[in-house]
Write a protein that holds these residues in place. Structure first.
Motif, mmCIF file in Angstrom:
data_model
loop_
_atom_site.group_PDB
_atom_site.id
_atom_site.type_symbol
_atom_site.label_atom_id
_atom_site.label_comp_id
_atom_site.label_asym_id
_atom_site.label_seq_id
_atom_site.Cartn_x
_atom_site.Cartn_y
_atom_site.Cartn_z
ATOM 1 N N PRO A 24 -93.147 -82.636 -13.718
ATOM 2 C CA PRO A 24 -93.742 -81.318 -13.983
ATOM 3 C C PRO A 24 -92.742 -80.334 -14.576
ATOM 4 O O PRO A 24 -91.587 -80.272 -14.168
ATOM 5 C CB PRO A 24 -94.186 -80.838 -12.599
ATOM 6 N N THR A 25 -93.215 -79.577 -15.545
ATOM 7 C CA THR A 25 -92.428 -78.504 -16.148
ATOM 8 C C THR A 25 -93.340 -77.293 -16.291
ATOM 9 O O THR A 25 -94.567 -77.408 -16.205
ATOM 10 C CB THR A 25 -91.874 -78.903 -17.535
ATOM 11 N N PHE A 26 -92.731 -76.137 -16.520
ATOM 12 C CA PHE A 26 -93.506 -74.928 -16.760
ATOM 13 C C PHE A 26 -93.890 -74.828 -18.222
ATOM 14 O O PHE A 26 -93.154 -75.266 -19.107
ATOM 15 C CB PHE A 26 -92.695 -73.683 -16.377
ATOM 16 N N HIS A 27 -95.047 -74.228 -18.473
ATOM 17 C CA HIS A 27 -95.494 -73.932 -19.829
ATOM 18 C C HIS A 27 -94.553 -72.873 -20.408
ATOM 19 O O HIS A 27 -94.108 -71.982 -19.687
ATOM 20 C CB HIS A 27 -96.933 -73.407 -19.777
ATOM 21 N N SER A 37 -85.595 -72.120 -17.135
ATOM 22 C CA SER A 37 -84.397 -72.913 -17.396
ATOM 23 C C SER A 37 -84.621 -73.756 -18.642
ATOM 24 O O SER A 37 -85.756 -73.927 -19.100
ATOM 25 C CB SER A 37 -84.078 -73.811 -16.194
ATOM 26 N N SER A 38 -83.549 -74.309 -19.205
ATOM 27 C CA SER A 38 -83.666 -75.075 -20.449
ATOM 28 C C SER A 38 -84.586 -76.287 -20.294
ATOM 29 O O SER A 38 -85.256 -76.676 -21.243
ATOM 30 C CB SER A 38 -82.294 -75.507 -20.959
ATOM 31 N N ASN A 39 -84.653 -76.861 -19.098
ATOM 32 C CA ASN A 39 -85.550 -78.006 -18.899
ATOM 33 C C ASN A 39 -86.922 -77.561 -18.373
ATOM 34 O O ASN A 39 -87.767 -78.387 -18.083
ATOM 35 C CB ASN A 39 -84.927 -79.043 -17.973
ATOM 36 N N ARG A 40 -87.119 -76.253 -18.239
ATOM 37 C CA ARG A 40 -88.378 -75.632 -17.806
ATOM 38 C C ARG A 40 -88.840 -76.123 -16.436
ATOM 39 O O ARG A 40 -90.029 -76.137 -16.141
ATOM 40 C CB ARG A 40 -89.464 -75.796 -18.862
ATOM 41 N N ARG A 41 -87.893 -76.446 -15.570
ATOM 42 C CA ARG A 41 -88.233 -76.847 -14.204
ATOM 43 C C ARG A 41 -87.990 -75.723 -13.205
ATOM 44 O O ARG A 41 -88.409 -75.814 -12.065
ATOM 45 C CB ARG A 41 -87.450 -78.095 -13.803
ATOM 46 N N THR A 42 -87.302 -74.679 -13.641
ATOM 47 C CA THR A 42 -87.013 -73.539 -12.778
ATOM 48 C C THR A 42 -87.403 -72.258 -13.499
ATOM 49 O O THR A 42 -87.075 -72.075 -14.665
ATOM 50 C CB THR A 42 -85.504 -73.496 -12.420
ATOM 51 N N ALA A 43 -88.092 -71.381 -12.775
ATOM 52 C CA ALA A 43 -88.463 -70.066 -13.294
ATOM 53 C C ALA A 43 -87.733 -69.015 -12.466
ATOM 54 O O ALA A 43 -87.711 -69.095 -11.238
ATOM 55 C CB ALA A 43 -89.971 -69.858 -13.202
ATOM 56 N N THR A 44 -87.132 -68.047 -13.144
ATOM 57 C CA THR A 44 -86.386 -66.989 -12.467
ATOM 58 C C THR A 44 -86.974 -65.644 -12.858
ATOM 59 O O THR A 44 -87.257 -65.405 -14.034
ATOM 60 C CB THR A 44 -84.892 -67.036 -12.867
ATOM 61 N N ARG A 45 -87.158 -64.775 -11.861
ATOM 62 C CA ARG A 45 -87.672 -63.427 -12.114
ATOM 63 C C ARG A 45 -86.524 -62.510 -12.499
ATOM 64 O O ARG A 45 -85.522 -62.428 -11.813
ATOM 65 C CB ARG A 45 -88.316 -62.860 -10.849
ATOM 66 N N VAL A 57 -96.270 -67.825 -14.132
ATOM 67 C CA VAL A 57 -95.858 -69.083 -14.750
ATOM 68 C C VAL A 57 -97.018 -70.069 -14.615
ATOM 69 O O VAL A 57 -97.842 -69.958 -13.713
ATOM 70 C CB VAL A 57 -94.578 -69.677 -14.113
ATOM 71 N N PHE A 58 -97.081 -70.999 -15.529
ATOM 72 C CA PHE A 58 -98.120 -72.022 -15.566
ATOM 73 C C PHE A 58 -97.468 -73.385 -15.706
ATOM 74 O O PHE A 58 -96.384 -73.496 -16.272
ATOM 75 C CB PHE A 58 -99.050 -71.823 -16.786
ATOM 76 N N SER A 59 -98.159 -74.420 -15.256
ATOM 77 C CA SER A 59 -97.657 -75.772 -15.517
ATOM 78 C C SER A 59 -97.829 -76.070 -17.003
ATOM 79 O O SER A 59 -98.702 -75.509 -17.665
ATOM 80 C CB SER A 59 -98.395 -76.812 -14.669
#
Length: 142
Positions: A24-27, A37-45, A57-59
């Motif tokens: 799973p990654t973020f849209h 993050s560059s691999n879209r696995r982490t979202a930071t506010r 954030v969305f998948s």
């Protein structure tokens, strides 16, 4: 400039591999105050202590039927009395206008959200005091 392009190529290859392995990654389309993050696995506010909205954030891909997903809180601030909102939506992020809604409760088409210990469907509360977990009480690493 060539080194930057090489880094982007490496990031794109890693992301492509993750997608092929169904990791799973973020849209890429996300709230105004979210950095992926560059691999879209982490979202930071960004500015989390100053602003509680604009963190959607969305998948990256739709969840298959009966798919279970997990959200992990890496860091939490205590500036707000509200909570993380977690849910599922039939909304395709690519069809949502910019800027995105300021919170998940503003999504209206086929959306189920848990906020605190309430369940909302299409932005309207349908169940209070749901389950044993109150999202407002979650802590880091939960």
């Amino acid at each position: 400039m060539a080194a930057n392009n090489n880094n982007n190529n490496v990031s794109n290859k890693v992301l492509d591999n993750q997608l092929q392995l169904n990791i799973p990654t973020f849209h890429p389309k996300c709230g105004q105050l979210v950095t992926l993050s560059s691999n879209r696995r982490t979202a930071t506010r960004s500015f989390a202590a100053q602003e509680f909205n604009h963190g959607l954030v969305f998948s990256n891909t739709p969840l298959p039927d009966n798919q279970i997903f997990e959200v992990k809180i890496d860091k939490k601030i205590d500036s707000w009395s509200g909570s993380i909102e977690v849910g599922v939506t039939a909304c395709d992020p690519d069809t949502l206008e910019n800027p995105l809604p300021s919170s998940a409760t503003e999504l209206r088409r086929g959306t189920w959200i848990m906020s605190g210990n309430s369940i909302l469907k299409d932005g309207r509360s349908i169940h209070e005091n749901y389950g044993a977990v109150d999202l407002d009480k979650l802590d880091e690493c939960d």
